[in-house]
Structure formats: C-alpha cells, structure tokens
Motif scaffolding. Structure first.
Motif, short mmCIF file in Angstrom:
data_model
loop_
_atom_site.label_atom_id
_atom_site.label_comp_id
_atom_site.label_asym_id
_atom_site.label_seq_id
_atom_site.Cartn_x
_atom_site.Cartn_y
_atom_site.Cartn_z
N GLU A 473 0.84 -1.26 -0.03
CA GLU A 473 -0.03 0.05 0.05
C GLU A 473 0.91 1.29 -0.04
N GLU A 474 2.30 1.13 -0.23
CA GLU A 474 3.05 2.22 -0.10
C GLU A 474 3.19 2.94 -1.49
N MET A 475 2.94 4.04 -1.91
CA MET A 475 3.22 4.85 -3.15
C MET A 475 4.16 6.08 -2.83
N VAL A 476 4.74 6.67 -3.84
CA VAL A 476 5.63 7.56 -4.15
C VAL A 476 5.12 8.35 -5.10
N ALA A 514 -4.61 8.20 4.37
CA ALA A 514 -3.36 8.29 3.78
C ALA A 514 -2.39 8.97 4.82
N SER A 515 -1.08 8.37 5.24
CA SER A 515 -0.37 9.17 6.02
C SER A 515 0.75 9.69 4.87
N ALA A 566 9.61 0.00 9.57
CA ALA A 566 8.75 -0.33 10.69
C ALA A 566 7.46 -0.14 10.83
N HIS A 567 6.87 1.04 9.89
CA HIS A 567 5.84 1.42 9.90
C HIS A 567 4.48 0.14 9.41
N ALA A 568 5.28 -0.43 8.32
CA ALA A 568 4.53 -1.49 7.62
C ALA A 568 3.80 -2.33 8.14
N ALA A 569 4.21 -2.55 9.56
CA ALA A 569 3.30 -3.63 10.13
C ALA A 569 2.25 -3.08 10.94
N GLY A 570 2.27 -1.86 11.21
CA GLY A 570 1.44 -1.09 11.88
C GLY A 570 0.28 -0.10 11.17
#
Length: 571
Positions: A473-476, A514-515, A566-570
């Motif tokens: 779910e990470e985009m740039v 989204a953050s 580390a943010h991926a898990a939460g």
C-alpha cells in the motif's frame, strides 16, 4: 573469320554478360539477407548480455537492501533474477554460432551461477544469523570479486559483438560496392562487344543492316538492364538502412518519422501517406506523409480503403474509371493502396500516388509491395518493444509506474535539478490500517481501494509529476521543480482527496486515509537513497503522530536510525 561468325560470337558474349548481370541482384540480395540475419543475431546477443548483467545487478541490490533492512519485499528483484537468469542464459546458448562463443558463454554462465549462489548464501545468513555475521561475510569481498569478474566478462563479450557489427556493416557496404563495380564492368564489356559489332557492320553491304539493328537493340536492352540493376542495388541498400533505423526506434511516432524521411528516396517521383490504427482500432491516423500530399485526410476508417477491406493491394487508375477508395482526394491521379500486415494482423495502410503507377509499372508495384511487407513487420516489432517496455515499468494492479521506473526517473530529475539549481520533492504515501481493510472486507476490496487511490493520484498531479507504487500500500509521488512549501500543500491536497473518495464494494462503501512523508532536494538529501529515506522517516513520524496527516522530513533525517520500514506492520 566470317561476319556471321563474328555476329554469333559477339551475341553469345553479350548474352553471357547479361545473364551474369541479371544474376547479380539475387546474389547481392542473398548476401544482404545473410548479413542482416547475422546483425540481428549479434544485436540479440548484446541485448541478452545486458539483460543478464542488469538482473545480476538487481539481485545484488536486492540482497543489500534485505541485509540492511531485513524486509523481504526488497528481495522481489532477486526472485525475478532467479527466475529470469536461466531463461536469459538459455536464449544466449541458442544464439551461439561457434564453439568459441559457446565456451565464452559457458564461462559467463558459471560465473553467474557462482554469483547467485553467493547472493543466496548472504540472504540465508541474514535470515538465520543476523546482520552482524552477514556483514562479516560480505566484508570478505567474494561477491564484489564475482561481480567485477562478470562485468569484465560481459564487457569483453559486448566489445566482441560490437566489433562484429562493425565488420558486418563493412561487409554490407563492400557487397554493395562490389555489385556496383560488377555492373560497371559488365556495361563496359557489353559496350566493347557492341562496338566491335558496329565496326564490322559498317564494312558489309546493305543486306547486313539487319544485324546492325539487332546489335543496337541489344545495346539498348543492356543499358536498361544495367540501369535497372543499379537502381535496384541502390534501393536495396537504402531499404536495409531504413530497416536498421527502425530497429532503433523507441515509439510508433518516431518510427513513422523515420519512414517519412526515407520514403522520398525509396519511392522517387511518388507521393503518399502512412496510416496506422489507433489504440482502440476504430480509425486509422495519418502518421507520415511525403511528396505532394496536400488534401490527404488525417483520419480514415477501415471501410474507406478497398485495400483494408480486401486485405490485399488495390490499384486505381486515375482518369480511367475504376473503383476508387473513399479517402481519394484527386481522382485523376494513379493510386496504389497496400495493407500493412504482420502475422495475419492488419496494423495500417500505405497509400502511394503518382503518374504512371498503374500501366506498365509491374516492377515498381512489386517493389512497393515488398517495401510495405517490410514496413509492416518493422512497425509491428516497434510496437512490441514499446509494449514490453510499458509492461516492465507499469504496476499491473494500479497502472502506476513501478519502483524500477522510479529509480530511473528520480536519478534523472536529481541530475537535472543539480544542473539547474531547482528543488525536487518526494512524497512517500502509505494507506492507514490497510491490513485491517483486507482482513475485514477481503483482498478484492483492498485491491479496489488501491486502484481508487492510484486514480486519485493520477487525477491530482501535474503532467510532469510521477506517481509510483513501491509495493503493497506504499506509493511515491515525485514532484520536479517543487519546493518545500508547495510540496506540503500538494501532499495535504492529495491526503484530503484520498480521504474524500470512497469505493463501493459488495454493496458497502469503503474509505481509506493516507499518511504522507515529504522530503525535498537538496535540504533533506542529495541523492536518491538519502532523499527517499528522509521522506520515509517523515512518513514514520506521521504514522506515530495519529495517521491521516502530512509530516515534513527533518533536516538531520539522514542521520536518524533507519526505522522507516517499521511502519509497514502497523499501517
């Protein structure tokens, strides 16, 4: 020697020379075909060698990313290399034409296998023994030595095949020059024989005039044959040059421009247009034109051209009646329309006009038909290369660019910003509680959310901006020539747009927030790695600051611990 005997000897010599001249095009064409096949094979080997090196570099980069972060997602390029390297090596083996080439390819194959074993060993050490022992293992330098050896081996191979391409090009030019020289020698030989016939004919009585007329007729035929052969040789050489240029074209539009620049020389005294189907295949657009094409339509339909209806060439004799295509603008001019067909698929149409194109022009029409077949195949290859390029840089789910493309464009934009002194901003975006959405509504709903967010990004960025999916779910979003203040505003606008768009799935409206972390060159990083790392740290702060918010990277972000993953898990 009797006059009749002289005539017979001279006629026999002329027939022999003309037969030799007539055979020249077939010999030259066979040599050109052989050389072109070798050029194609050489280009394939170079491309496969570069592909192999690229996959090895990607595997090594993935290994380093995994060793540093411990994140399995970094290993995607490694797995792709594991699957792709055997296929590439198999294709290389098929292209080897000699035992020496096969032996060199075997050396590269063994070196590649050893390198991949070292990478696999490093990854396994990181999984089982931790980063300390892995770093110690990597410090021994075995992987670097193997990579340097592979670079040297592949560089030597590329140099060998580059020299081979040069030699083949020289051979092609030499073949053309030899054919021209042979034609000249044959012409001079014929002239000498005919001159002897004419001198002998002047010494005989009036009853020998018939032999003189026959000799003159033979001379005329010889000159016409030589001119035709010379023209054919010139056209063959230019056609080969056109096909080589089309092999280097990167898009259909560029290929059409190349064709437009060559066709005035390949089809002198003629005019015409090149039509190609658009992406939806409902109309054909005029991509190129040459000569007097004033008034030619820019768009036609398939039913407007009889060649496209029939699937074969259609000839129209201007002024003599006949079946004219709907797109004909001048009914008084001869016209030849040919469909561009490759592997049974019609991709366009070549329409040629000019005086004398119909009556007594069988050789010219045959040449145009051969040229249309070559153009159809070349344009099909261009479209295939463009399609493969798109597939390699586009994420199939979101239709955003992938990480590979981001790496390419970010390096380019940073280099441009360094030259021009302009800023470049990077937004790293992560959907909040995306795992909860998947667990609650299913992965199909999660995919629908990702597609919706991707569409929101595409609709709310500039044409010069680049939106990419890094994975999950990470985009740039890359923002060229965008400073810190504007980047924050753009990031907050995107955040609000994402939060305001819901997805209707299985009768339920599902929303997502989204953050976003923001970093700007050169304040937060001077290269691709540090800049993305700074934005990732800012995203980490946004996640721990309540989510659904935007955070700007700190000026000392490069010195902070690498916690971004580390943010991926939460999330």
């Amino acid at each position: 020697m009797k006059f009749e005997t002289k005539i017979k000897v001279a006629a026999g010599a002329i027939i022999l020379v003309m037969s030799t001249v007539a055979a020249l095009p077939m010999i030259v064409n066979r040599q050109v075909t052989t050389v072109m096949a070798e050029l194609h094979s050489t280009s394939n080997v170079e491309r496969l060698q570069l592909t192999l090196l690229d996959m090895l570099l990607n595997a090594e980069t993935a290994q380093r990313g995994f060793v540093v972060t411990g994140d399995e997602r970094f290993l995607d390029p490694y797995h792709a290399a594991v699957n792709g390297i055997p296929t590439t090596l198999e294709a290389l083996r098929k292209e080897m034409a000699s035992p020496q080439e096969a032996a060199r390819a075997a050396v590269i194959e063994r070196a590649s296998s050893a390198k991949m074993q070292t990478v696999a060993r490093t990854i396994e050490l990181r999984r089982t023994r931790g980063i300390a022992q892995t770093a110690s293992y990597m410090a021994a330098g075995a992987g670097k030595v193997q990579m340097d050896q592979l670079r040297e081996l592949i560089a030597r191979e590329l140099a060998v095949y580059a020299q081979r391409r040069t030699d083949l090009s020289d051979q092609l030019l030499a073949t053309s020059n030899s054919a021209a020289t042979a034609s000249l020698v044959a012409t001079l030989t014929n002239i000498l024989f005919l001159a002897g016939v004419l001198v002998a004919a002047m010494r005989v009585l009036r009853q020998r005039n018939a032999a003189e007329h026959k000799a003159n007729a033979a001379a005329l035929e010889t000159r016409q044959t030589n001119e035709r052969i010379s023209l054919q040789n010139d056209l063959l050489f230019r056609s080969a040059d056109l096909m080589h240029s089309l092999e280097l074209a990167e898009s259909s539009d560029e290929a059409a421009g190349v064709i437009a620049s060559y066709l005035p020389r390949l089809l002198p005294n003629l005019s015409g247009s090149l039509y190609l189907y658009n992406n939806s295949r409902d109309i054909l657009e005029r991509k190129a034109g040459w000569g007097s094409v004033t008034g030619e339509p820019d768009i036609i339909e398939a039913l407007d051209c009889w060649a496209l209806r029939r699937g074969s060439a259609h000839v129209y004799a201007g002024g003599d009646g006949g079946l004219a295509c709907r797109h004909v603008t001048n009914p008084d001019t001869d016209r030849l329309c040919l469909p561009l067909v490759t592997q049974g698929d019609v991709i366009g149409c070549l329409s040629v006009t000019g005086s004398g194109l119909v009556h007594g022009a069988e050789d010219q029409r045959a040449w145009i038909n051969q040229l249309a077949e070559q153009l159809g195949l070349a344009l099909s290859n261009v479209r295939l290369r463009v399609s493969l390029r798109q597939q390699s840089i586009i994420d199939p789910l979101t239709q955003l660019y992938n990480r590979r493309y981001l790496d390419e464009v970010l390096k380019r934009e940073l280099a441009r910003a360094d030259r021009n002194g302009t800023p470049v901003s990077v937004l790293v975006l992560d959907l909040d509680h995306f795992k909860r959405i998947n667990d609650t509504y299913g992965h199909e709903a999660g995919d629908a959310i990702l597609r919706k967010v991707a569409l929101t990004l595409r609709e709310n960025i500039r044409s010069c901006d680049v939106a990419c999916r890094m994975g999950g779910e990470e985009m740039v979003v890359l923002l060229p020539e965008c400073g810190t203040d504007n980047a924050l505003k753009r990031a907050d606008a995107l955040r609000l747009a994402i939060a305001g768009d819901d997805v209707l799935h299985a009768g339920q409206r599902i929303g997502a927030t989204a953050s976003i972390g923001v970093a700007t060159y050169p304040g937060h990083g001077t290269n691709m790695r540090t800049l993305v790392h700074a934005a990732d740290l800012a995203l980490y702060e946004a996640k721990h600051g309540g989510r659904n918010c935007v955070r700007m990277a700190q000026s000392d972000a490069a010195a902070m611990p690498a916690q971004a993953g580390a943010h991926a898990a939460g999330s």
